[in-house]
Design an enzyme around this catalytic site. Structure first.
Site, PDB file in Angstrom:
ATOM      1  N   ARG A 124       1.661   5.343   8.867  1.00 62.53           N
ATOM      2  CA  ARG A 124       0.447   5.007   8.111  1.00 62.53           C
ATOM      3  C   ARG A 124       0.684   4.305   6.772  1.00 62.53           C
ATOM      4  NH1 ARG A 124      -4.007   9.641   7.985  1.00 62.53           N
ATOM      5  NH2 ARG A 124      -2.427  10.785   6.836  1.00 62.53           N
ATOM      6  N   ASP A 125       1.919   3.935   6.475  1.00 60.36           N
ATOM      7  CA  ASP A 125       2.169   3.274   5.192  1.00 60.36           C
ATOM      8  C   ASP A 125       3.277   2.227   5.331  1.00 60.36           C
ATOM      9  OD1 ASP A 125       1.717   2.752   2.543  1.00 60.36           O
ATOM     10  OD2 ASP A 125       2.849   4.453   1.774  1.00 60.36           O
ATOM     11  N   ILE A 126       3.234   1.466   6.414  1.00 62.85           N
ATOM     12  CA  ILE A 126       4.238   0.426   6.640  1.00 62.85           C
ATOM     13  C   ILE A 126       3.898  -0.809   5.814  1.00 62.85           C
ATOM     14  CG2 ILE A 126       5.203  -1.186   8.330  1.00 62.85           C
ATOM     15  CD1 ILE A 126       6.245   1.641   8.654  1.00 62.85           C
ATOM     16  N   ASN A 159       8.237  -0.083   1.745  1.00 56.31           N
ATOM     17  CA  ASN A 159       8.720   1.082   2.485  1.00 56.31           C
ATOM     18  C   ASN A 159       9.699   0.707   3.590  1.00 56.31           C
ATOM     19  OD1 ASN A 159       7.468   3.071   1.000  1.00 56.31           O
ATOM     20  ND2 ASN A 159       5.575   2.966   2.183  1.00 56.31           N
TER      21      ASN A 159
END
Length: 341
Positions: A169-171, A175
């Site tokens: 959920r945070d690509i 990251n």
């Protein structure tokens, strides 16, 4: 040297030594990350460098619980950072007994993809390393090939994450880390979510309707907080946006989170800005607002990207170099002739 010794209240096997007089290797909203050393009390020969996140004091209990869960995500993949556990330690201070929390993970020395794209080839200590220089050179010579290579490694990591029953959920480029060992790794499971329907259900730690991750990279369903609609395809959407950003050199949307939500809901990603037609089609497919039209798995996405490599009719880099040398040689000959005349 000011060292701190950390030992979990319940599991006394390992102890962690941190020199907090050294500058941290990272800071965020949840905590500050330091380099540490893991020692095994049952094995005097065991000594491993690790990263330890000191969670900020006063965090909401839901946040602490989410950190606890993500710290225990066990995924073995060459393209995913190894999480090593969550520590709760009771300490005596001048203000009384306090409870501190820590997240332990594999220590990675490298540079984020975000910083590499800005021309940075040094790690947090300022040390330049070969892999970063090589990848920056590839990016500058052939951006399409570079983004395909990076995306395939990220997708390989996501494949392992999804098979383990989680979504990240945070690509986004911040990251993804390129390490001094020549690896490409997904990091930061801070807002990961378990989605395995066969697993024991977990209480929801995210409020419905609250956007998670970074707005531009988030899929519409993640951005709007539709928890029931979030799945592996949500992460694949983010990879599609990352490909666009690298290939084009800018983000497809700008503005406030609300403005971006409206744009994503009403307009498709402007893939016409992507020069390579096959890559353009891949990004169009994976960023469709209709999940049913997206690729279903990371492996399917990888297969489509690999087809671009196999079917590309562009001249290879070495050919362009030879052409450039030939042109320079021809210009030199022309100038020489003009001089003689």
């Amino acid at each position: 040297m000011a060292t701190v010794t950390i030992v979990d209240d319940n599991d006394k096997r390992y102890q962690y030594i941190v020199d907090n007089s050294l500058p941290p290797i990272g800071k965020g909203g949840m905590g500050t990350v330091y380099r540490g050393i893991q020692l095994d009390r049952s094995d005097p020969n065991h000594k491993r460098d690790v990263a330890i996140k000191f969670l900020h004091e006063g965090l909401d209990s839901n946040v602490i619980e989410r950190e606890r869960r993500t710290a225990k995500i066990s995924i073995k993949s060459e393209n995913v950072v190894e999480m090593m556990g969550f520590i709760t330690m009771t300490v005596n201070t001048s203000n009384g007994i306090r409870t501190r929390h820590f997240v332990v993970s594999e220590l990675l020395n490298g540079v984020s993809l975000l910083n590499l794209l800005k021309g940075v080839t040094t790690d947090v200590t300022g040390k330049d390393f070969d892999f970063a220089r090589l990848m920056l050179q590839r990016f500058r010579i052939d951006r399409t090939q570079f983004v395909i290579d990076i995306a395939c490694k990220v997708l390989n990591g996501l494949d392992a994450i999804h098979k383990a029953g989680y979504i990240h959920r945070d690509i986004d480029p911040s990251n993804v880390m390129l390490t001094s060992k020549g690896e490409v790794k997904i990091i930061d499971f801070g807002i990961a979510k378990k989605v395995d329907p066969t697993a024991k259900s977990e209480p929801t730690l995210t409020n419905a309707g609250s956007g998670m991750g970074k707005a531009v990279y988030s899929s519409p369903e993640v951005l709007s907080g539709q928890l029931e609609a979030q799945n592996a395809m949500s992460d694949l959407y983010s990879v599609g946006i990352m490909i666009y950003a690298i290939a084009v050199g800018r983000l497809p949307y700008s503005g406030t989170m609300t403005a971006i939500m409206i744009k994503k809901a009403t307009n498709p990603v402007p893939v016409a800005d992507i020069e390579h037609p096959a890559l353009r089609n891949v990004v169009r497919a994976v960023t469709d607002n209709n999940q049913a039209k997206r690729y279903k798995t990371a492996q399917q996405f990888i297969n489509e990207l690999n087809k671009i490599n196999l079917s590309s009719n562009r001249l290879p880099v070495w050919a362009w170099i030879l052409i450039g040398v030939g042109i320079l040689s021809l210009l030199g000959t022309i100038i020489a002739l003009i001089t003689i005349i």
